[in-house]
Design a protein around this motif. Sequence first.
Motif, PDB file in Angstrom:
ATOM      1  N   VAL A  74       0.834  -1.200   0.000  1.00 56.95           N
ATOM      2  CA  VAL A  74       0.000   0.000   0.000  1.00 56.95           C
ATOM      3  C   VAL A  74       0.871   1.251   0.000  1.00 56.95           C
ATOM      4  O   VAL A  74       2.015   1.246   0.457  1.00 56.95           O
ATOM      5  CB  VAL A  74      -0.951   0.009   1.205  1.00 56.95           C
ATOM      6  N   ILE A  75       0.304   2.320  -0.505  1.00 59.35           N
ATOM      7  CA  ILE A  75       1.073   3.545  -0.730  1.00 59.35           C
ATOM      8  C   ILE A  75       1.581   4.138   0.574  1.00 59.35           C
ATOM      9  O   ILE A  75       2.747   4.552   0.672  1.00 59.35           O
ATOM     10  CB  ILE A  75       0.210   4.568  -1.486  1.00 59.35           C
ATOM     11  N   GLU A  76       0.725   4.193   1.604  1.00 54.33           N
ATOM     12  CA  GLU A  76       1.167   4.845   2.843  1.00 54.33           C
ATOM     13  C   GLU A  76       2.328   4.112   3.499  1.00 54.33           C
ATOM     14  O   GLU A  76       3.210   4.733   4.102  1.00 54.33           O
ATOM     15  CB  GLU A  76       0.000   5.011   3.821  1.00 54.33           C
ATOM     16  N   LEU A  77       2.353   2.786   3.374  1.00 56.77           N
ATOM     17  CA  LEU A  77       3.487   2.030   3.909  1.00 56.77           C
ATOM     18  C   LEU A  77       4.763   2.397   3.173  1.00 56.77           C
ATOM     19  O   LEU A  77       5.813   2.599   3.786  1.00 56.77           O
ATOM     20  CB  LEU A  77       3.219   0.524   3.795  1.00 56.77           C
ATOM     21  N   SER A  85       1.103  -3.901  10.809  1.00 55.15           N
ATOM     22  CA  SER A  85       0.959  -3.067   9.630  1.00 55.15           C
ATOM     23  C   SER A  85       1.900  -1.865   9.634  1.00 55.15           C
ATOM     24  O   SER A  85       3.098  -1.999   9.887  1.00 55.15           O
ATOM     25  CB  SER A  85      -0.499  -2.623   9.512  1.00 55.15           C
ATOM     26  N   ILE A  86       1.359  -0.693   9.330  1.00 56.73           N
ATOM     27  CA  ILE A  86       2.172   0.520   9.220  1.00 56.73           C
ATOM     28  C   ILE A  86       2.863   0.824  10.542  1.00 56.73           C
ATOM     29  O   ILE A  86       3.976   1.363  10.566  1.00 56.73           O
ATOM     30  CB  ILE A  86       1.285   1.707   8.802  1.00 56.73           C
ATOM     31  N   THR A 105      -1.697  12.954   8.101  1.00 52.78           N
ATOM     32  CA  THR A 105      -2.184  11.940   9.024  1.00 52.78           C
ATOM     33  C   THR A 105      -3.289  12.499   9.922  1.00 52.78           C
ATOM     34  O   THR A 105      -4.320  11.849  10.145  1.00 52.78           O
ATOM     35  CB  THR A 105      -1.035  11.402   9.894  1.00 52.78           C
ATOM     36  N   THR A 106      -3.086  13.687  10.425  1.00 56.44           N
ATOM     37  CA  THR A 106      -4.100  14.312  11.278  1.00 56.44           C
ATOM     38  C   THR A 106      -5.395  14.533  10.527  1.00 56.44           C
ATOM     39  O   THR A 106      -6.491  14.224  11.028  1.00 56.44           O
ATOM     40  CB  THR A 106      -3.572  15.645  11.827  1.00 56.44           C
ATOM     41  N   TRP A 107      -5.291  15.064   9.314  1.00 56.66           N
ATOM     42  CA  TRP A 107      -6.508  15.309   8.530  1.00 56.66           C
ATOM     43  C   TRP A 107      -7.227  14.004   8.212  1.00 56.66           C
ATOM     44  O   TRP A 107      -8.469  13.932   8.272  1.00 56.66           O
ATOM     45  CB  TRP A 107      -6.166  16.070   7.247  1.00 56.66           C
ATOM     46  N   LEU A 108      -6.479  12.965   7.859  1.00 58.59           N
ATOM     47  CA  LEU A 108      -7.100  11.678   7.570  1.00 58.59           C
ATOM     48  C   LEU A 108      -7.747  11.097   8.824  1.00 58.59           C
ATOM     49  O   LEU A 108      -8.857  10.541   8.768  1.00 58.59           O
ATOM     50  CB  LEU A 108      -6.060  10.702   7.019  1.00 58.59           C
TER      51      LEU A 108
END
Length: 384
Positions: free
Chosen positions: A98-101, A250-251, A342-345
Motif C-alpha cells: 500500500v502507498i502509505e506504507l 501493519s504501518i 495523518t491528522t486530517w485523515l
Amino acid sequence: MGWLWHALAISGSMTWQILWALILGFTLSAVVQAVVRRGSVGRALGGDSPAALAAATGLGVASSSCSYASVALARSLFRKGASFTAAMTFEIASTNLVIELGIILALLMGWRFTLAEFIGGPIMIVLLAVLFRIFLRRRMVEDALAHANRGVAGSMEGHAAMDMSVTGEGSFWRRLTSARGFTAVSHIFVMEWAAIWRDIAAGLLITGALAAWVPADFWQRFFLTGHPLWAAVWGPLVGPVVAVLSFVCSIGNVPLAAVLWNGGISFGGVVSFIFADLIILPILNIYRKYYGWKMAGFIAATFYVTMVLAGYAIELLFALLHLTPGQRNASVSEAQISWNYTTWLNLAFLAVATVLLIRFFASGGAPMLRTMGGDADRLASRSG
C-alpha cells in the motif's frame, strides 16, 4: 516514571499513525459483508489462477488496510465466495503493498526499503500460491469456511436484525446507500471493533515497550552484526519471530523496523520482519477464531516460510544490484501530532466512525452489545 511515559508515548504515536487506516479497513469490511453480492466476489476471486490472484492483489492495494482490518476483510471476501488463496493474497497486498506504507518506509528508512517491499510482496504472493497449490487440501478449506459461517451465524442469535446481508436487486451503490444497507454497515462495523479492539491495544502497547526499553547493544548481539554472512542468513529467519513476539502490526511496525535496522538486522531480515505483521500472536488468535485451529496453524507455517524466502530473495537480489543500504541511519523518533496529512485523515475517518456509531445505536444495536456482555473475546469467538 519517565520509562513508562516513554513507552506510552511511542504507543500513542503509533496509534495515531494507523488510526485512519484501521477505521478505513473495518469500514470496507463492513461494506463487503453487508452489500457485496456473493456472486460478484466469486467471479473475480473464486479461484487461484494468475488472473484471480492479480485481482486480489489489486483489490488489496486499493483497500489499504492495517493488518487487523485486513484479516477481517479477507474473512469477509472468503465468505462471499473468494478462494482461500485469493483471500490470503488480498491480506498480503492490503498490508504490505500500500502507498502509505511505502511513504513511511521512504521517510524513516530510505527509498531502497520501499523498493524492497514492493518487490518482495509479489514474490511472497507467488510463493504462497505455490505452497497452497501443493499442500492446501479441499477439506481444510471446506472446514474453514464452515467454521467461519457457523461463527457468524452464532453471533446473530436472538437478534434478527443482525442478519444484515443486503442481497436484493439494484446496483451496489443503491444497496449501500439504502436505509437497510447503512444500518447493516454500521452494525457490522461496531461488531468487528468490539471483537478485536483488545488485540489491537495489546499489540500497540507491547510494541511501544520494546521500542522504548530494549537497548541497542542487545539487538546488535542478537542479530550477529559481527558476522556479516551469518547475519544475512539469520536475519530473515528471526525477523518474523521478533515480529510475532512484539505484536507489531501493519504501518505501525515501520518505526520498530527502523530500530531493528539501526540495531543490526540484515536487509532481508527487515523485509521479512515487516511482512510478519500477518502472523503476530493476536492475529494468529484471530485466525483460530475465524477458521479453526488447523487452518490457523497452516496459515502460520506457510506464511512464515514465504516471508523467510522472500527475505532471502530480496537480500540476494539487492546485493547483486548493489542496492543494499550501506548506512544504518534510519530515523527513529516519537512522532508529534501536527497538522499534517495523518491528522486530517484521522479527523475525517473519526467522523466516519462517529456517523456509523450513531447509526448503530439509533437502529437498536445497544441490546446486542449488552447481550454479549461487552466481552470482546466471547464476541470474537461467536462472530468468527
